[in-house]
Design an enzyme around this catalytic site. Structure first.
Site, mmCIF file in Angstrom:
data_model
loop_
_atom_site.group_PDB
_atom_site.id
_atom_site.type_symbol
_atom_site.label_atom_id
_atom_site.label_comp_id
_atom_site.label_asym_id
_atom_site.label_seq_id
_atom_site.Cartn_x
_atom_site.Cartn_y
_atom_site.Cartn_z
ATOM 1 N N GLY A 172 -2.996 9.010 -3.579
ATOM 2 C CA GLY A 172 -5.077 9.304 -3.931
ATOM 3 C C GLY A 172 -4.823 11.171 -5.228
ATOM 4 N N ASP B 274 0.797 -0.920 -0.009
ATOM 5 C CA ASP B 274 0.194 -0.100 -0.167
ATOM 6 C C ASP B 274 1.012 0.894 0.312
ATOM 7 O OD1 ASP B 274 -2.272 1.734 0.071
ATOM 8 O OD2 ASP B 274 -2.430 1.646 2.637
ATOM 9 N N SER B 275 0.163 2.785 0.242
ATOM 10 C CA SER B 275 0.749 3.757 -0.198
ATOM 11 C C SER B 275 1.353 3.942 1.362
ATOM 12 C CB SER B 275 -0.018 5.218 -1.013
ATOM 13 O OG SER B 275 -0.426 4.975 0.589
ATOM 14 N N GLU C 91 -3.720 8.593 8.292
ATOM 15 C CA GLU C 91 -2.111 8.491 8.672
ATOM 16 C C GLU C 91 -2.168 9.303 10.479
ATOM 17 O OE1 GLU C 91 0.532 7.427 6.658
ATOM 18 O OE2 GLU C 91 -0.960 6.213 5.650
ATOM 19 N N HIS D 30 -7.322 2.861 3.372
ATOM 20 C CA HIS D 30 -7.251 3.016 5.256
ATOM 21 C C HIS D 30 -8.165 4.280 5.571
ATOM 22 C CE1 HIS D 30 -3.740 4.524 3.276
ATOM 23 N NE2 HIS D 30 -2.841 5.276 4.100
ATOM 24 N N CYS E 86 -4.138 -1.388 -1.740
ATOM 25 C CA CYS E 86 -3.991 -0.228 -2.202
ATOM 26 C C CYS E 86 -5.717 0.067 -3.167
ATOM 27 C CB CYS E 86 -3.692 0.663 -2.752
ATOM 28 S SG CYS E 86 -3.155 2.022 -3.147
ATOM 29 N N ASN E 87 -6.278 0.694 -2.796
ATOM 30 C CA ASN E 87 -7.345 0.969 -3.929
ATOM 31 C C ASN E 87 -6.967 1.176 -5.115
ATOM 32 O OD1 ASN E 87 -10.117 -0.625 -3.388
ATOM 33 N ND2 ASN E 87 -9.279 0.683 -1.595
ATOM 34 N N THR E 88 -6.006 2.341 -4.716
ATOM 35 C CA THR E 88 -5.804 3.720 -5.817
ATOM 36 C C THR E 88 -5.106 3.083 -7.031
ATOM 37 O OG1 THR E 88 -5.578 5.583 -4.501
ATOM 38 C CG2 THR E 88 -4.694 6.080 -6.121
ATOM 39 N N CYS F 177 -11.344 3.146 -0.322
ATOM 40 C CA CYS F 177 -9.404 2.689 0.232
ATOM 41 C C CYS F 177 -9.300 2.104 1.543
ATOM 42 C CB CYS F 177 -9.718 4.602 0.231
ATOM 43 S SG CYS F 177 -8.024 5.620 0.710
HETATM 44 N N1 DGL Z 1 -4.303 3.276 0.709
HETATM 45 C C1 DGL Z 1 -4.968 3.581 -0.604
HETATM 46 C C2 DGL Z 1 -5.918 3.730 -1.336
HETATM 47 O O1 DGL Z 1 -7.087 2.437 -1.071
HETATM 48 C C3 DGL Z 1 -5.022 5.202 -1.036
HETATM 49 C C4 DGL Z 1 -4.032 5.993 0.136
HETATM 50 C C5 DGL Z 1 -3.353 7.375 -0.628
HETATM 51 O O2 DGL Z 1 -4.365 8.023 -1.123
HETATM 52 O O3 DGL Z 1 -2.212 7.090 -1.144
HETATM 53 O O4 DGL Z 1 -6.526 4.376 -1.807
#
Ligand code: DGL
Length: 277
Positions: free
Chosen positions: A48, A15-16, A158, A196, A78-80, A194
Site C-alpha cells: 500500500g 495477496d501481499s 499483520e 486485511h 489484494c485491493n492495492t 483492504c
Molecule cells: N491486503 C492489501 C489490500 O487489500 C494491502 C496490504 C498492503 O498494504 O500490502 O489492499
C-alpha cells in the site's frame, strides 16, 4: 498450458500478506471442493505504500509464480494490487481468468446501502488511485464516496492486534475526522477496501454507530469466482478431498501464527512453503 484449463487444477489466490486469506476463506466456504493455492508476498509487504510501478512488478512476479503451478483461475485478493494492476494482469495472463476484489467490494456495498454516503478504508495506493470511488459512481451515480488511507491498520492486522484497547484506539483515530463534530462526513456505509481489514471488524464496529453498514469484498468475490467457474465448466468434481497449499515469500512462522487467525484454523510453520519470486 493456459489454453488447457481443467477442473482438477487449483484456483490461485494472491495477496501481499495474510489479508487475502479473508477472501480465500470465503472461496473455500463457497467452493469446498476446489483445490486452492494461496501466495502471500510477505517479503515485500506492505504494497500500500509502494509506487504503482513496484506494485505492478510484484503482482506480475507473484501471478507468474502461481501460473507456473498450473492454476485454472487467479484471484487478486489484494485491493492495492487490484487497483493498480488488474487490467495489466488480465491482459498479460489471458486467456486465464483473473478476478480482482475492488468491483465485487463496490457491488457488495451498494447492495447493502444504495445511494448512500460510503467511506472506503484502504491503503494509500488504493486511495490515491480512487479505485472504489470510480467503481461505485459507475454502478450507483446517486452514491457519495470518500476514501481514507489507513495504512497502520495493515500492520495492526499483520501483527494480529485485532481487538482490545490498542486496536480500537488506532481505528478510532483514523475515523474520528469522519464521524465526530459538526460538518463531519458521517458515513452510512463503511467499505473495508483492504483485505486485511475484515479481521479488524470488531474494533471497527465498536467505533461507529450500529446503523452504519460495514461491507468487504470477500463474499462477493467468492460469488464471482463461483459463477466464472460455472460459466467456463471448470468446477471440480471431487474424487478426493480438496487440497490447500499455502505459499509465502518470507516468515513461515509469522505467516502461520497470524494466518491461522485469518483462516480460523491452527497453522504450523511447516504448513507454509517458502518461495522465491
Ligand atoms: N491486503 C492489501 C489490500 O487489500 C494491502 C496490504 C498492503 O498494504 O500490502 O489492499
Amino acid at each position: 498450458m493456459e489454453n488447457e484449463a481443467s477442473s482438477e487444477q487449483p484456483i490461485g489466490v494472491f495477496d501481499s500478506g495474510v489479508g487475502g486469506l479473508t477472501v480465500l476463506k470465503a472461496i473455500r466456504e463457497r467452493l469446498p471442493d476446489e483445490h486452492l493455492v494461496y501466495l502471500g508476498d510477505t517479503a515485500r509487504l506492505p504494497y500500500g505504500t509502494k509506487s504503482p510501478a513496484s506494485v505492478l512488478r510484484y503482482a506480475m512476479q507473484a501471478t507468474a509464480h502461481l501460473r507456473s503451478r498450473g492454476v485454472k483461475m487467479l484471484v487478486i485478493a489484494c485491493n492495492t494490487a487490484s487497483a493498480v494492476a488488474l487490467d495489466d494482469l488480465q491482459r498479460a495472463l489471458a486467456p486465464l481468468p483473473v478476478i480482482g476484489v475492488v468491483e465485487p467490494g463496490a457491488r457488495a456495498a451498494i447492495a447493502a446501502r444504495p445511494a448512500a454516503r460510503h467511506l472506503v478504508l484502504a491503503t494509500e495506493a488504493t486511495v490515491r488511485l480512487g479505485a472504489y470511488g470510480k467503481a461505485i459512481r459507475r454502478l450507483d451515480p446517486q452514491a457519495s464516496v470518500r476514501e481514507l488511507a489507513c495504512e497502520l491498520m495493515v500492520a495492526q492486522a499483520e501483527e494480529g492486534w485485532t481487538s482490545g484497547d490498542i486496536a480500537t484506539a488506532i481505528v478510532r483515530e483514523y475515523l474520528r475526522p469522519m464521524i465526530t463534530g459538526s460538518g463531519a462526513y458521517q458515513p452510512e456505509s463503511l467499505i473495508l477496501g483492504c483485505t486485511h481489514f475484515p479481521i479488524l471488524g470488531d474494533a471497527i464496529r465498536s467505533v461507529v454507530s450500529p446503523q452504519v453498514s460495514i461491507t468487504d469484498s470477500a463474499g462477493t468475490t467468492a460469488a464471482v469466482v463461483a459463477s466464472e467457474l460455472l460459466a467456463r465448466g471448470l468446477n471440480r468434481t471431487p474424487a478426493e478431498p480438496a487440497r490447500l497449499q499455502l505459499l509465502a515469500t518470507d516468515g513461515a512462522t509469522r505467516f502461520a501464527r497470524v494466518g491461522g487467525t485469518f483462516l480460523g484454523e491452527q497453522l504450523a510453520a511447516g504448513d507454509i512453503e517458502l518461495v522465491d519470486l
